[in-house]
Design a protein around this motif. Structure first.
Motif, short mmCIF file in Angstrom:
data_model
loop_
_atom_site.label_atom_id
_atom_site.label_comp_id
_atom_site.label_asym_id
_atom_site.label_seq_id
_atom_site.Cartn_x
_atom_site.Cartn_y
_atom_site.Cartn_z
N HIS A 1 0.86 -1.20 0.00
CA HIS A 1 0.00 0.00 0.00
C HIS A 1 0.88 1.23 0.00
CE1 HIS A 1 -2.99 2.93 1.47
NE2 HIS A 1 -3.85 2.12 0.79
N VAL A 2 0.37 2.34 -0.59
CA VAL A 2 1.16 3.56 -0.70
C VAL A 2 1.68 4.02 0.67
CG1 VAL A 2 -0.85 5.10 -0.58
CG2 VAL A 2 1.20 5.87 -1.81
N SER A 3 0.91 3.72 1.71
CA SER A 3 1.33 4.14 3.06
C SER A 3 2.43 3.24 3.61
CB SER A 3 0.12 4.07 4.02
OG SER A 3 -0.32 2.72 4.11
N GLN A 4 2.67 2.08 2.91
CA GLN A 4 3.65 1.12 3.40
C GLN A 4 4.92 1.10 2.55
OE1 GLN A 4 3.23 -0.74 6.25
NE2 GLN A 4 1.44 0.57 6.46
N SER B 1 4.91 -4.85 3.11
CA SER B 1 5.27 -3.52 3.60
C SER B 1 6.77 -3.33 3.59
CB SER B 1 4.73 -3.31 5.02
OG SER B 1 5.18 -2.07 5.52
N ILE B 2 7.17 -2.24 2.90
CA ILE B 2 8.59 -1.85 2.94
C ILE B 2 8.81 -1.06 4.24
CG2 ILE B 2 10.39 -0.50 1.79
CD1 ILE B 2 8.82 -0.95 -0.86
N ARG B 3 7.78 -0.25 4.52
CA ARG B 3 7.90 0.64 5.68
C ARG B 3 8.09 -0.17 6.97
NH1 ARG B 3 2.74 4.01 7.59
NH2 ARG B 3 3.27 3.99 9.82
N ALA B 4 7.29 -1.19 7.15
CA ALA B 4 7.38 -2.01 8.37
C ALA B 4 8.76 -2.62 8.50
CB ALA B 4 6.31 -3.09 8.33
N LEU B 5 9.31 -3.05 7.33
CA LEU B 5 10.64 -3.66 7.37
C LEU B 5 11.67 -2.62 7.78
CD1 LEU B 5 12.23 -6.25 6.78
CD2 LEU B 5 12.54 -5.43 4.45
N LEU B 6 11.54 -1.41 7.18
CA LEU B 6 12.50 -0.35 7.50
C LEU B 6 12.42 0.02 8.97
CD1 LEU B 6 12.06 1.94 4.34
CD2 LEU B 6 14.01 0.49 4.91
N GLU B 7 11.18 0.13 9.49
CA GLU B 7 11.01 0.52 10.89
C GLU B 7 11.61 -0.55 11.81
OE1 GLU B 7 7.01 3.28 10.47
OE2 GLU B 7 6.82 1.20 11.15
N ALA B 8 11.43 -1.79 11.41
CA ALA B 8 11.99 -2.87 12.23
C ALA B 8 13.50 -2.80 12.22
CB ALA B 8 11.50 -4.21 11.70
N GLN B 9 14.01 -2.53 11.01
CA GLN B 9 15.49 -2.43 10.90
C GLN B 9 16.00 -1.23 11.71
OE1 GLN B 9 15.82 -2.24 6.67
NE2 GLN B 9 15.96 -4.50 6.44
N ASN B 10 15.26 -0.09 11.66
CA ASN B 10 15.67 1.11 12.41
C ASN B 10 15.64 0.82 13.90
OD1 ASN B 10 16.09 2.53 10.13
ND2 ASN B 10 14.09 3.56 10.12
N ALA B 11 14.59 0.12 14.30
CA ALA B 11 14.46 -0.20 15.73
C ALA B 11 15.63 -1.06 16.18
CB ALA B 11 13.14 -0.93 15.97
N ASN B 12 16.00 -1.98 15.33
CA ASN B 12 17.14 -2.84 15.66
C ASN B 12 18.41 -2.01 15.81
OD1 ASN B 12 15.79 -5.19 15.77
ND2 ASN B 12 16.28 -5.86 13.67
N ARG B 13 18.55 -1.12 14.84
CA ARG B 13 19.76 -0.30 14.89
C ARG B 13 19.80 0.53 16.17
NH1 ARG B 13 19.79 -0.06 9.36
NH2 ARG B 13 18.31 1.66 9.29
N GLU B 14 18.63 1.14 16.54
CA GLU B 14 18.57 1.97 17.75
C GLU B 14 18.94 1.13 18.97
OE1 GLU B 14 14.73 3.81 17.83
OE2 GLU B 14 15.19 4.94 15.99
N THR B 15 18.44 -0.07 19.00
CA THR B 15 18.74 -0.95 20.13
C THR B 15 20.24 -1.20 20.23
OG1 THR B 15 16.65 -2.05 19.73
CG2 THR B 15 18.18 -3.20 21.16
#
Ligand code: F3S
Length: 691
Positions: A605-608, A644-658
């Motif tokens: 979806h465009v939002s993802q 979702s690309i966005r969900a993957l990116l957010e998960a990756q970002n969260a990992n990085r922040e951790t």
């Protein structure tokens, strides 16, 4: 007793001497061989008059199918006219050409020479004087080549009359020639007379050597004999002349053959001479000699009549005989048929197999039933055939099959004009092209040497011909298969069948006597534009019955397999929460479709698409691009997949922040909250592509 040449005189027993040059002359032999050759090759012949002046031989040729006609107009349609050794006049050739009748010319070369002289000399304006019998066919033929004045005479006296009656002609340029079989001594007298009477005369000695030799021999033998027996047809001019020659020296009997022997008296004769005309077959001379020898040497045992009875046991072409094998050679089998002829079977008359070994098929002493193929009385042989007798039995079988409608089996042995020939039980059955294949216009060549089944449509008993139909047999076989199919047909049954035809809406598959249809939607899990995208005619496919209607004889087939269903493949490969590398396949205002596996596309979806705001998917993505996505939802019922690309990116970002926090906290580890996996976006708009 000697057969040829003189024997020493035995005072107690009579001697029989046969003149060395008895029987067929070169020209007659040539004509008879030509007639037999044509007949044996299957050519129907009509002879212009009897081929030779011998009743036995004429009968024999008639037995082989020759007919005797008087003029070209009498030739039956389909017959080849045979011009015999006597030759014919020019008008006969012209008539044959005009009527378009095929002909074979057996005119003796010596006779042809006379015709040529007559034609050429008369064309030069000369008067032709012919020594011969006015009514003899050879003389009639010679006259038929003369374009001007001619006169014919059979004796010196007649020539004298002509010379007197046509005295004016004596001053013209004249040519003297003779019938080839004219009496040699009479010819000499006529020639000497003509030379004196005709002032401008050219003489052509046209009596043939065979005639001169025969007459000289006959005269010599007659001088040395008490009785002469001259053998030959009563119509045979040269035989009649031989008898005349012999009568000048001793008691002479002119007989046509051994059957006339009972009418002659040989009592008191110590030296008996035998000669024969140019058209007398050797077997007749042989038979006459044998019977006379036997009777004269064993007078107390058998009479001429008794001898004749036993000697006439013979066989004829077309007769069925029983024979005993006496020898087996590599190419021929010798048999004893119980007659005067020696029987033999050539290999190709015994078997159709050129590689067969005769010694493995037959042994000395075997009894065989055979068909007489050809009798050569000159050589005393008879050619026999087992194959043809088998074929006759085979023809009976074919005729019976025409009545009972039995299906016969055979092998295609030849492709001919308009169809093919199939051999069954030794009979060649013609199958028209229209009856040879299931569909019209199919090539016949691939059928050569193939085994085929066919039904007999038509039999011509006289011509021994049969017409068959492979198509009719196939129809019948199909009907039987069809009945068998419907007996066992049930939904779910699996079949292997050949694709018979393709249409825009599906493929027809032969299930063995019955066709079923695979609808285009059943051909593949993916979209198919035309059945030919998946199948080709002739493909063997495994199908199953989806539905049947025995009333309407309709069968719907299934072809797709569950294990090939892409949603099943998807189930085995991915689950929600998995990441995947996908290819963007299309873009819409509300999102991008990406191919997860062949047959299953998911919607991003465009939002993802990104963690940033995206106006249009095309601003960020393009078709063909490969991206990593998180599978955020799979709905097997609605056949939808959310990516979702966005969900993957957010998960990756969260990992990085951790990871960064760990570094900053000096190695302290916090339990990270799981990345929030977005629910499948609302796909009210076009959903993941159904497949
Ligand atoms: Fe010919 Fe002489 Fe015989 S002309 S047919 S060879 S008799």
């Amino acid at each position: 007793m000697c057969m040829r040449g003189n024997a020493a005189l035995d005072l107690t027993m009579p001697t029989i001497t046969v003149a060395p040059h008895s029987g067929y002359c070169f020209g007659v032999k040539r004509a008879v061989e030509k007639a037999e050759g044509l007949l044996n090759a299957g050519t129907k012949i009509a002879t212009l008059g009897p081929v030779i002046h011998n009743p036995q031989m004429v009968k024999r040729l008639a037995g082989l199918g020759a007919v005797v006609i008087d003029s070209p107009q009498d030739a039956p349609p389909g017959y080849t006219v045979l011009i015999r050794a006597h030759g014919v006049g020019k008008h006969v050739y012209d008539e044959l050409e005009r009527l378009g009748i095929p002909y074979a010319d057996a005119t003796c070369p010596d006779v042809r020479r006379v015709h040529t002289i007559a034609a050429e000399q008369s064309a030069m304006g000369k008067v032709i004087l012919i020594a011969g019998e006015r009514t003899h066919p050879e003389v009639i033929g010679t006259i038929g080549h003369i374009s001007g004045e001619w006169h014919c005479f059979s004796s010196l006296a007649e020539l004298g009359e002509i010379a007197e009656k046509h005295s004016l002609s004596r001053q013209k340029s004249c040519v003297l020639l003779a019938q080839t079989t004219f009496n040699a001594s009479e010819w000499k007298k006529c020639r000497d007379f003509a030379k004196n009477v005709y002032t401008n005369l050219t003489v052509f000695d046209t009596i043939c050597n065979a005639t001169i030799l025969r007459q000289n021999e006959a005269a010599r033998l007659a001088r040395e004999s008490d009785v002469m027996v001259v053998v030959g047809g009563k119509d045979s001019s040269n035989t009649v002349k031989l008898a005349q020659v012999c009568r000048g020296h001793c008691r002479t009997f002119h007989i046509e053959g051994p059957e006339s022997l009972s009418g002659i008296r040989l009592e008191g004769a110590q030296r008996i001479g035998v000669t024969a005309g140019a058209s007398t077959p050797a077997f007749i001379i042989k038979e006459v000699h044998k019977i006379m020898s036997d009777v004269l040497n064993h007078p107390e045992e058998e009479s001429f009549e008794e001898m004749l009875d036993s000697s006439f046991k013979t066989i004829h072409t077309g007769e069925r005989v029983k024979a005993t094998v006496t020898n087996v050679g590599p190419n021929e089998i010798a048999v004893e048929v119980g007659t005067k002829q020696s029987g033999y079977i050539p290999m190709n008359e015994f078997t159709d197999d050129p590689n067969a070994k005769l010694s493995e098929l037959v042994a000395v002493g075997d009894e065989l039933e055979l068909l007489v193929q050809r009798v050569n009385d000159v050589e005393g042989t008879a050619m026999l055939s087992k194959k043809r007798l088998d074929a006759m039995a085979g023809f009976e079988k074919v005729m019976a099959a025409a009545d009972t409608e039995e299906i016969l089996e055979g092998v295609v042995v030849e492709i001919v004009k308009g169809g093919l020939l199939a051999l069954t039980s030794g009979v060649r059955v013609f199958i028209p092209a229209s009856q040879a294949t299931v569909a019209r216009g199919q090539e016949l060549e691939p059928m050569l040497r193939q085994k085929v089944s066919f039904r007999i449509l038509e039999v011509n008993r006289q011509r021994r011909r049969a017409v068959g139909s492979i198509r009719a047999a196939l129809r019948e076989q199909n009907r039987a298969l069809e009945a068998k199919f419907w007996e066992a047909a049930a939904v779910g049954n699996i079949y292997n069948g050949a694709v018979k035809s393709l249409t825009s809406y599906g493929a027809f598959v032969d299930l063995g006597g019955v066709d079923g249809m695979v609808h285009i939607s059943e051909l593949s899990w993916s979209r198919v534009k035309h059945p030919s995208d998946v199948l080709a005619i002739g493909d063997i496919v495994e199908v199953y019955i989806k539905d049947i209607d025995p009333e309407k004889k309709k069968i719907s087939l299934g072809y797709k397999k569950t294990e090939d269903n892409p949603w099943e493949v998807l189930r085995s490969k991915y689950a929600a929460g998995d990441t995947a590398a996908v290819e963007i396949v299309s873009l819409t205002p509300f999102g991008a479709f990406a191919r997860l596996i062949p047959g299953v596309d998911g919607l991003i979806h465009v939002s993802q698409i990104s963690t940033e705001r995206v106006e249009k998917p095309g601003d960020v993505l393009k078709t063909g691009q490969e991206v990593d996505v998180l599978i955020t939802g799979i709905d097997y019922e609605k056949k939808r997949v959310s990516l979702s690309i966005r969900a993957l990116l957010e998960a990756q970002n969260a990992n990085r922040e951790t990871e960064n926090a760990e570094d900053t906290d000096g190695g302290l580890v916090y339990e990270a909250a799981p990345p929030e996996v977005g629910e499948a976006p609302d796909q009210e708009e076009p959903a993941g592509e159904d497949v």
